[in-house]
Design a protein around this motif. Structure first.
Motif, PDB file in Angstrom:
ATOM      1  N   LYS A   1     -13.535   6.977  60.469  1.00  0.00           N
ATOM      2  CA  LYS A   1     -13.607   8.305  59.805  1.00  0.00           C
ATOM      3  C   LYS A   1     -12.289   8.842  59.479  1.00  0.00           C
ATOM      4  O   LYS A   1     -12.582   9.871  58.441  1.00  0.00           O
ATOM      5  CB  LYS A   1     -14.170   9.416  60.923  1.00  0.00           C
ATOM      6  N   VAL A   2     -11.327   8.482  59.823  1.00  0.00           N
ATOM      7  CA  VAL A   2     -10.163   8.824  59.520  1.00  0.00           C
ATOM      8  C   VAL A   2      -9.440   8.184  58.172  1.00  0.00           C
ATOM      9  O   VAL A   2      -8.698   8.828  57.546  1.00  0.00           O
ATOM     10  CB  VAL A   2      -9.114   8.538  60.883  1.00  0.00           C
ATOM     11  N   LEU A   3     -10.105   7.085  57.824  1.00  0.00           N
ATOM     12  CA  LEU A   3      -9.400   6.407  56.588  1.00  0.00           C
ATOM     13  C   LEU A   3      -9.995   6.856  55.109  1.00  0.00           C
ATOM     14  O   LEU A   3     -11.204   7.227  55.335  1.00  0.00           O
ATOM     15  CB  LEU A   3      -9.673   4.735  56.643  1.00  0.00           C
ATOM     16  N   ASP A   4      -9.017   6.738  54.239  1.00  0.00           N
ATOM     17  CA  ASP A   4      -9.417   7.068  52.880  1.00  0.00           C
ATOM     18  C   ASP A   4     -10.039   5.655  52.309  1.00  0.00           C
ATOM     19  O   ASP A   4     -11.060   5.341  51.677  1.00  0.00           O
ATOM     20  CB  ASP A   4      -8.271   7.429  51.906  1.00  0.00           C
TER      21      ASP A   4
END
Lengths: 129, 232, 271
Positions: free
Chosen positions: B192-195
């Protein structure tokens, strides 16, 4: 605010839903300022760009308003809030009915259950939590 | 916009082994990129080359448009996958050292972070547990306002509570003109944190795509996709 | 940046070396006090306490010096060796050039060694040994001090060469990160051996060439050479030789530095 992002659905969709909920339930009442993107993203444990996307979606629907230097405020008026509330409610009802149907309940049986059930008031929701 | 970290036909050999094989990768600023791949796929090698600890055998490396050197080291904040702080120093000493050498180091922020993680100022690093040492190292690295953060397995040896703190620190540090390259095995935690994700396999780039696009195309989470591709 | 690096180098090395040096200084002082007491009080100098005391203190001082030299060398080598190990992860992440890293380590190591030599000098002065014919005294003239200064420079250049040689072996050994220690030791012995062979060949060649071809065939050259040397004072000859050695070591320093730097920049491979 309690965020609950699950796998399996696009993150930004979930963010939009949960932000809407926060606005509707009054966690971010109209006129209040919401935290900065970074802060919200860190709170939710999601990518800031994704959070930005969700916020921009809400902005484009008039629920939030961006003020150039000081972040975003909740600009939803009573009408939009009402619409949102109705929309959410309809989603919940549809979900509930679908699940009851899966269990094998008919419409009449479901209504009966509903009649007998106690609608939460302030006191008994407190008990539950 | 100029990429923060750009490698072109990058190769690194260890004898016969190709740790990196004509790798092409570019990281744009403002992106949190996950570097994924099985053990031995070249993740650490790619990160160490960016940090200036390894020299490539072939190909070019540009950080902020410059070749690796003191100027790039001033804008790169590197978190190794092992403890690399001088063991005879105390926490206070290393904070001073970072403050001395790195112009973009925020001493106040570092001290706040150390406090949040209940890390003592005066304890000798050599006498700390492994997890504690890694937390100190992380605080130092994240207290720099770098243009490129190279984090090699930052979540590995840390307990789940600290892991969450680390992730939210990385998110809070987010800036539109820096990029974070994050190598990890714990994909589901950080998806969820990654682009974007960059997946390596045997030194070659398998895939570099945004998380959303990948999920849409493959119809599954990155974690599931990874498991499928690298099924044993 | 270099001053900052030096600060940390000195801080780290002083932790071990300063107490050691101060300890030896203390021993020297004790020794001096004992001796002066003995010189002033003839009665005391005859006692077994004095003779035993002086003997023990002198031995301790000498041992102390050995300890200082050996430990200074070991620490210097160890700190540079560590640069290519775990310590390297931090040091090579700093925004400093390889030149600055080498310089900081070299300056620190050489200065501690030089300090040890100075301490040795103090010790010998304090010993107050009687002056014999063969000793060199520095006459209070400019030439004498200049010669002494040149000797010190030559000594420094030689020390730098010695340390840079270790550094080069370590940097070269770093090319085999999996067996770094072994590789470094092997490099040291192999290069030393090769240099020795080269030295011998060079000596032979020069001697052979000079005495076989140059001098007999060119009486003018040999005459000029002998003439040149006979016109100089002994002091000037010494200076000339010292300068020659300074040049020799300086060249060695530069070559070793450049080689070391090459392996720390273009060929860096931290495990």
């Amino acid at each position: 605010m309690n965020w609950n992002i699950t796998a399996g659905r696009p993150v930004y969709v979930q963010l939009i839903e949960q932000l809407e909920l926060a606005i509707v339930t009054g966690e971010y009442p109209p006129g209040s300022r919401i935290p900065a993107v970074r802060e919200l993203a860190a709170e939710a444990g999601v990518n800031p760009n994704t959070m930005q996307r969700a916020l921009q979606d809400l902005e484009s629907r008039g629920l939030l308003q961006s003020q150039r230097t000081s972040g975003r405020i909740v600009s939803a008026n009573q009408d939009t809030l009402h619409t949102l509330r109705v929309q959410r409610a309809e989603v919940y009802v549809a979900d509930f009915l679908r699940q009851m149907h899966k269990l094998g309940y008919t419409q009449e049986e479901t209504l009966e259950l509903l009649q007998k059930a106690t609608f939460p008031t302030v006191s008994n929701t407190k008990e539950e939590s | 916009m100029q990429p923060v970290y750009e490698v072109h036909k990058l190769s690194k050999y260890y004898g016969r082994i190709r740790a990196l094989d004509h790798l092409d990768l570019a990281l744009a600023p403002g992106k949190l990129v996950g570097l994924l791949g099985p053990n031995g796929s070249g993740k650490t090698t790619l990160i160490k080359i960016g940090a200036g600890l390894l020299t490539p055998d072939q190909g070019s490396v540009l950080i902020g448009g410059m070749a690796p050197g003191p100027a790039t080291k001033a804008i790169v904040s590197y978190l190794p996958d092992r403890m690399a702080l001088p063991t005879e120093m105390t926490t206070k000493d290393v904070v001073s050292m970072y403050s001395d050498f790195f112009a973009d180091f925020d001493r106040v922020k570092a001290q706040e972070m150390l406090r949040d993680l209940h890390l003592s100022d005066s304890q000798r690093i050599g006498s700390m547990s492994k997890g504690t040492q890694e937390k100190v190292q992380l605080c130092l690295v994240m207290s720099r306002a770098a243009k490129l953060y190279l984090l090699d397995e930052p979540l590995g040896g840390v307990d789940p509570a600290a892991r969450e703190y680390i992730l939210s620190t990385i998110l809070r540090n987010y800036s539109e003109d820096s990029a974070v390259l994050f190598s990890t095995h714990l994909i589901s935690d950080i998806e969820k944190v990654l682009d974007e994700v960059a997946i390596l396999r045997q030194g070659k780039l398998l895939l570099h795509d945004s998380v959303d696009h990948l999920r849409q195309e493959k119809g599954m989470s990155v974690d599931e996709f990874f498991k499928e591709v690298f099924r044993c | 940046m270099l001053t900052k690096l030096l600060k940390y180098e000195y801080r780290a090395t002083a932790r071990f070396l300063l107490p050691l040096y101060l300890g030896v200084l203390f021993l020297i002082m004790l020794n001096v006090i004992f001796m002066r007491l003995g010189n002033s009080f003839a009665a005391f100098s005859g006692t077994p306490l004095y003779t035993a005391g002086i003997a023990i203190l002198t031995v301790l001082c000498v041992l102390g010096f050995w300890a200082i030299f050996v430990i200074s060398l070991v620490i210097a080598v160890q700190r540079f060796y560590g640069l290519l190990g775990m310590r390297g992860y931090l040091m090579f992440s700093l925004p400093v050039t390889a030149d600055q890293l080498i310089a900081s380590k070299l300056i620190c190591s050489v200065s501690w060694f030089f300090a040890a030599l100075l301490l040795g000098n103090v010790f010998f002065r304090m010993l107050d040994l009687p002056v014999t014919e063969g000793d060199m005294i520095i006459a209070p003239t400019f030439e004498a001090w200049f010669s002494f200064f040149l000797l010190c420079v030559a000594l420094l250049a030689m020390l730098c060469c010695a340390f840079l040689f270790f550094y080069f072996c370590i940097a070269l050994g770093g090319q085999w990160p999996q067996n770094r220690l072994l590789a470094t030791v092997v490099c040291y012995f192999v290069i030393t051996f090769v240099l020795q062979i080269l030295m011998m060949i060079l000596m032979f060649a020069i001697g052979f060439f000079t005495f076989t071809f140059m001098l007999p065939d060119q009486p003018a050259v040999s005459a000029a050479a002998t003439g040149f040397f006979s016109n100089l004072t002994s002091g000037q000859i010494i200076n000339l030789f010292t300068l020659f050695f300074i040049l020799l070591f300086a060249v060695g320093d530069v070559i070793l530095w450049l080689l070391t730097r090459h392996y720390l920049t273009k060929k860096l491979n931290l495990a």
